[in-house]
Structures are given as structure tokens and as C-alpha cells.
Enzyme design. Structure first.
Site, PDB file in Angstrom:
ATOM      1  N   SER A   1      12.090   6.728  14.272  1.00 54.11           N
ATOM      2  CA  SER A   1      10.963   6.376  15.129  1.00 54.11           C
ATOM      3  C   SER A   1      11.517   6.038  16.504  1.00 54.11           C
ATOM      4  O   SER A   1      12.066   4.958  16.716  1.00 54.11           O
ATOM      5  CB  SER A   1      10.217   5.177  14.543  1.00 54.11           C
ATOM      6  OG  SER A   1       9.759   5.517  13.250  1.00 54.11           O
TER       7      SER A   1
ATOM      8  N   SER B   1      12.295   7.220   6.833  1.00 57.47           N
ATOM      9  CA  SER B   1      12.004   7.006   8.257  1.00 57.47           C
ATOM     10  C   SER B   1      12.492   5.625   8.668  1.00 57.47           C
ATOM     11  O   SER B   1      12.196   4.629   8.008  1.00 57.47           O
ATOM     12  CB  SER B   1      10.493   7.120   8.480  1.00 57.47           C
ATOM     13  OG  SER B   1      10.177   6.813   9.824  1.00 57.47           O
TER      14      SER B   1
ATOM     15  N   GLU C   1       0.840  -1.196   0.000  1.00 60.68           N
ATOM     16  CA  GLU C   1       0.000   0.000   0.000  1.00 60.68           C
ATOM     17  C   GLU C   1       0.874   1.245   0.000  1.00 60.68           C
ATOM     18  O   GLU C   1       1.992   1.237   0.525  1.00 60.68           O
ATOM     19  CB  GLU C   1      -0.932  -0.014   1.218  1.00 60.68           C
ATOM     20  CG  GLU C   1      -1.965  -1.134   1.100  1.00 60.68           C
ATOM     21  CD  GLU C   1      -3.004  -1.144   2.216  1.00 60.68           C
ATOM     22  OE1 GLU C   1      -4.132  -1.587   1.936  1.00 60.68           O
ATOM     23  OE2 GLU C   1      -2.706  -0.735   3.347  1.00 60.68           O
TER      24      GLU C   1
ATOM     25  N   ASN D   1      -2.660   5.358  15.912  1.00 64.96           N
ATOM     26  CA  ASN D   1      -3.782   5.087  15.016  1.00 64.96           C
ATOM     27  C   ASN D   1      -4.292   3.694  15.344  1.00 64.96           C
ATOM     28  O   ASN D   1      -3.520   2.739  15.336  1.00 64.96           O
ATOM     29  CB  ASN D   1      -3.330   5.177  13.555  1.00 64.96           C
ATOM     30  CG  ASN D   1      -2.940   6.596  13.198  1.00 64.96           C
ATOM     31  OD1 ASN D   1      -3.681   7.528  13.469  1.00 64.96           O
ATOM     32  ND2 ASN D   1      -1.756   6.762  12.634  1.00 64.96           N
TER      33      ASN D   1
ATOM     34  N   ASN E   1       9.886   6.648  19.860  1.00 62.47           N
ATOM     35  CA  ASN E   1       8.750   5.972  20.519  1.00 62.47           C
ATOM     36  C   ASN E   1       8.936   5.622  21.989  1.00 62.47           C
ATOM     37  O   ASN E   1       8.030   5.048  22.604  1.00 62.47           O
ATOM     38  CB  ASN E   1       8.348   4.694  19.766  1.00 62.47           C
ATOM     39  CG  ASN E   1       7.958   4.985  18.329  1.00 62.47           C
ATOM     40  OD1 ASN E   1       7.494   6.083  18.029  1.00 62.47           O
ATOM     41  ND2 ASN E   1       8.149   4.040  17.440  1.00 62.47           N
TER      42      ASN E   1
ATOM     43  N   CYS F   1       6.942  -6.201   7.087  1.00 58.02           N
ATOM     44  CA  CYS F   1       8.048  -5.695   7.904  1.00 58.02           C
ATOM     45  C   CYS F   1       8.424  -6.705   8.970  1.00 58.02           C
ATOM     46  O   CYS F   1       7.575  -7.214   9.686  1.00 58.02           O
ATOM     47  CB  CYS F   1       7.704  -4.365   8.552  1.00 58.02           C
ATOM     48  SG  CYS F   1       9.153  -3.616   9.348  1.00 58.02           S
TER      49      CYS F   1
HETATM   50  N1  SAH Z   1       9.644   1.317   9.332  1.00 56.13           N
HETATM   51  C1  SAH Z   1       9.875   2.713   9.349  1.00 56.13           C
HETATM   52  C2  SAH Z   1       8.956   3.471   8.425  1.00 56.13           C
HETATM   53  C3  SAH Z   1       7.525   3.035   8.364  1.00 56.13           C
HETATM   54  S1  SAH Z   1       6.585   3.229   9.826  1.00 56.13           S
HETATM   55  C4  SAH Z   1       9.783   3.253  10.753  1.00 56.13           C
HETATM   56  O1  SAH Z   1       9.374   2.530  11.656  1.00 56.13           O
HETATM   57  O2  SAH Z   1      10.166   4.404  10.952  1.00 56.13           O
HETATM   58  C5  SAH Z   1       6.219   4.973   9.778  1.00 56.13           C
HETATM   59  C6  SAH Z   1       5.847   5.574  11.121  1.00 56.13           C
HETATM   60  O3  SAH Z   1       4.584   5.083  11.582  1.00 56.13           O
HETATM   61  C7  SAH Z   1       6.841   5.268  12.244  1.00 56.13           C
HETATM   62  O4  SAH Z   1       7.229   6.461  12.866  1.00 56.13           O
HETATM   63  C8  SAH Z   1       6.051   4.431  13.212  1.00 56.13           C
HETATM   64  O5  SAH Z   1       6.516   4.611  14.517  1.00 56.13           O
HETATM   65  C9  SAH Z   1       4.640   4.927  12.979  1.00 56.13           C
HETATM   66  N2  SAH Z   1       3.584   4.014  13.370  1.00 56.13           N
HETATM   67  C10 SAH Z   1       3.566   2.677  13.256  1.00 56.13           C
HETATM   68  N3  SAH Z   1       2.404   2.167  13.720  1.00 56.13           N
HETATM   69  C11 SAH Z   1       1.656   3.220  14.117  1.00 56.13           C
HETATM   70  C12 SAH Z   1       0.339   3.350  14.653  1.00 56.13           C
HETATM   71  N4  SAH Z   1      -0.438   2.301  14.864  1.00 56.13           N
HETATM   72  N5  SAH Z   1      -0.107   4.588  14.950  1.00 56.13           N
HETATM   73  C13 SAH Z   1       0.665   5.666  14.713  1.00 56.13           C
HETATM   74  N6  SAH Z   1       1.893   5.610  14.186  1.00 56.13           N
HETATM   75  C14 SAH Z   1       2.393   4.401  13.888  1.00 56.13           C
HETATM   76 FE1  SF4 Z   2       8.224  -1.988  10.657  1.00 54.33          FE
HETATM   77 FE2  SF4 Z   2       8.128   0.674  10.975  1.00 54.33          FE
HETATM   78 FE3  SF4 Z   2       5.974  -0.847  11.479  1.00 54.33          FE
HETATM   79 FE4  SF4 Z   2       8.082  -0.956  13.112  1.00 54.33          FE
HETATM   80  S1  SF4 Z   2       6.778   0.830  12.742  1.00 54.33           S
HETATM   81  S2  SF4 Z   2       6.936  -2.725  12.333  1.00 54.33           S
HETATM   82  S3  SF4 Z   2       9.750  -0.740  11.677  1.00 54.33           S
HETATM   83  S4  SF4 Z   2       6.935  -0.546   9.498  1.00 54.33           S
END
Ligand code: SAH
Ligand code: SF4
Length: 350
Positions: A215, A192, A95, A291, A217, A115
């Protein structure tokens, strides 16, 4: 005879195009024209390359194809967010998302068809690993969406924030950044990462370096490992050390993303630890309220607005640049962490 296995011109480098076209017409400007059609004008077929002689087009067409992933579903959200499901010839489905912003559109691309990092708050991670996408396959998402949405020539930012961990697919991401750079300045491209330290070091050495988002977190190693298992492999102190030596041009910053999870990482203690942790790194912090996903993230929730504001307030008081990302596209499951590569929308119009 052109077949499914004919080489795909999408994703080929200048040198590869030069070698292929050179076999038909050795004049270098011909290869340059083909590359321009693919990388700048985003042509969807060889037939569209109308300033090439017909014989050259026919000869090229017998040796190679122009193939982008097929848009198999489109969902349009209320705020203009559009989510696309795109399928590759081997059946992999990913997507990608287009978000209209003020003055430009942001395209969110996927670097892998799943992932392996397994963050507990991310649907992509919960659904598991998927293969790497090649540079051409990533660039193909951009080409397909730009054409589908009539965006060719428009101002676009690209973020690698879709499915996958970009720094576990550096060859694909690097090639796609190179191809994107023909139409999008690297200053408008953001990669990212969940914090793959060797990948950050390699990214730092690139000549055409995109912007970096990390990220984070969490504010302690223990908490981060609980949320992001990858943190055990590349601990917080090593990650921060790599970021402190990441080259930044004047005025540039690293973005730290911080997914806010109620009762887990949203305390005022966390907020106070954050500026201490990031001291000395030119940065901004992007708070992302979780989210939701009823099925896969049922035991997690976003904090209430008051908690988020209080958290942001502590950061602002410590002179940090902080924003809250109220995600676009939740209504069509296109927001961060909600992408899954399964076709759940209506079929795309032919
Ligand atoms: N794998 C990379 C890029 C894709 S994820 C990464 O982790 O940075 C992109 C962003 O979405 C990241 O900052 C991640 O922390 C955030 N993310 C993942 N799941 C989420 C969710 N359920 N709600 C809000 N942000 C989320
Ligand atoms: Fe992969 Fe990014 Fe999702 Fe973590 S937040 S599982 S690294 S896509």
C-alpha cells in the site's frame, strides 16, 4: 472430557497432528488422513472424518476439538459480494469478505482483530489495534467461509487485505499460508502490507512465498507520513530498497495499491512522480478510489472519475501497468478500509 481448552486441531501442523494422533494410533497414514480432512477437505468436525475407525474418532474427540470461528453475521451485496462477521471464543470479532470474480472467488481474510498502523483513510485503523490472530484462526476464516458458501473444491484466490497488518503478525500469517497451500497455490495468495520493511525481508526468505502487494498511497515521504504514520518508522527509500531485492519469479510483479484521496494525492505531479519512484521494480499499480465512511472518514473524499482517468492516463503513458479498482461491496461496507469487526448486519441463519 472435551472442554473449551482442549487443543484445536485447526491450525495444527503436520508434525503436531502426527504427535497427537500417534498417541492413539502410531501408523503414520492415520495422522496423514486427519491432516487431509482438516487442511484439504475442510472437515467441520471429527465425526465427519468417516474413513477413520470409530474408536479413533472417539479417542481423538476426547483429546481435541475442531473449532472454527463462528459466523455471527452475513451481509450479501448487490454484486454478489458477501461480508462475514466471525467471532472467536475470546469474544474477538473480525470481518472477512468473499467476492465472486470471473472464473474464481476471491476471499479477503483478516490477520488481526484491528490495526495499530493507524492510516488516516482506513476505518479499521481509526478504530485501533486488535490482537494477532493465530495461523489456525486465520485459516479458520477460510474454512468457515468455504463451507458456508459451498466453495470446497472451487477455484479460490486469497488476499490478506482484511483487517490488520499481516506483516506485524508474521507467525500467524506464515502458518496460515502453509495451511492454505494445501488447497490454494501460493501464486493465488496475496499478502498486502503497509510497508513493514523487516516483514518484507522475512517474507522474501520464505520457501512458500505468497505474492506481495504494497500500500503505497503517496509519492513523497512527507505525504506518506501524513497518510500512514508507520512511514516515519520505515521510510519510503528503505521500503523501495527492500522491494528492489524482493525475489520475483519470471513474469511475477509486485502490486502497488494507491488509495486515491481528492486534493491530497491525486495531482498530475503525483502521477508523474510515481513511475520515477517505482523504476526498476516489476510492478502493477492498482488505483483505489477512497471507499467512504460518513462517520469515520467524513473529511476525505474520492476524486471524480475525470481526475482518476487523467492520473491513470499519465501512468499508462509512462508504460506502467495500471488498473482502477472500482471496489465491490461498498453497499454492504465490505470494501477496502471499511471493515471494523463490529456486528452491524443481520444475524446469520443458524
Ligand atoms: N494492512 C494491509 C492490508 C489491509 S488494508 C495494508 O494496508 O496493505 C487493504 C487495502 O485497503 C490497502 O491497500 C489500503 O491502502 C486500502 N484501504 C484502506 N482504507 C481504504 C479506504 N477507505 N478506501 C479504499 N481503500 C482503502
Ligand atoms: Fe492497517 Fe492497512 Fe488499514 Fe493501514 S490500511 S490502518 S495498515 S488495515
Amino acid at each position: 472430557m472435551r472442554t473449551q481448552t482442549s487443543p484445536n486441531l485447526v491450525g495444527a501442523s503436520r508434525a503436531e497432528i502426527a504427535a497427537l494422533v500417534g498417541e492413539i494410533d502410531p501408523r503414520p497414514y492415520r495422522a496423514a488422513q486427519v491432516y487431509q480432512w482438516l487442511a484439504r477437505r475442510l472437515a467441520g468436525s471429527i465425526e465427519e472424518m468417516t474413513n477413520l475407525p470409530k474408536t479413533l474418532r472417539e479417542s481423538l474427540g476426547s483429546r481435541a476439538v475442531v473449532r472454527d470461528p463462528e459466523i455471527v453475521a452475513v451481509r450479501r451485496g448487490e454484486e454478489g459480494t458477501v461480508k462475514f462477521a466471525l467471532a472467536y471464543p475470546d469474544g474477538a470479532v473480525i470481518e472477512a469478505v468473499a467476492m465472486p470474480m470471473e472464473g474464481h472467488t476471491t476471499l479477503c481474510l483478516s490477520s488481526q482483530a484491528g490495526c495499530a498502523v493507524g492510516c488516516i483513510f482506513c476505518v479499521t485503523g481509526i478504530l485501533g489495534a486488535g490482537r494477532n490472530l493465530s495461523g489456525g484462526e486465520i485459516f479458520g476464516q477460510y474454512r468457515a467461509i468455504m463451507r458456508h458458501e459451498g466453495l470446497i473444491g472451487a477455484s479460490v484466490n486469497v488476499v490478506f487485505m482484511g483487517m490488520g497488518e499481516p506483516l506485524l503478525n508474521l507467525p500467524g500469517v506464515t502458518r496460515s499460508v502453509e495451511l492454505l497451500s494445501e488447497t490454494v497455490s501460493p501464486r493465488r495468495i496475496t499478502v498486502s502490507t503497509s510497508g513493514i520493511v523487516p516483514g518484507i525481508v522475512k517474507l522474501a526468505a520464505l520457501e512458500r512465498r505468497p505474492k506481495l502487494a504494497v500500500s503505497l498511497n503517496a509519492t513523497t515521504q512527507e505525504q506518506r507520513e501524513r497518510l500512514m504514520p508507520i512511514a516515519a518508522r520505515w521510510p519510503l527509500d528503505e521500503l523501495l530498497a527492500a522491494l528492489r531485492s524482493f525475489p520475483l519469479e519470471r513474469g511475477r510483479r509486485i502490486t502497488f495499491e494507491y488509495v486515491m484521496l481528492s486534493g491530497i494525492n491525486d495531482s498530475l505531479d503525483d502521477a508523474r512522480r510515481l513511475p520515477r519512484l517505482l523504476r526498476g521494480i516489476p510492478c502493477k499499480v492498482n488505483l483505489i478510489p477512497l471507499n467512504p465512511d460518513e462517520r469515520y472518514l467524513a473529511d476525505l473524499a474520492a476524486p471524480d472519475e475525470e481526475t482518476i482517468s487523467a492520473f491513470a492516463g499519465v501512468l499508462a503513458a509512462a508504460h506502467m501497468n495500471v488498473t482502477v479498482r472500482w471496489s465491490k461491496g461498498r453497499d454492504v461496507a465490505a470494501a477496502c478500509g471499511q471493515l471494523r469487526g463490529q456486528v452491524i448486519g443481520e444475524r446469520a441463519a443458524p
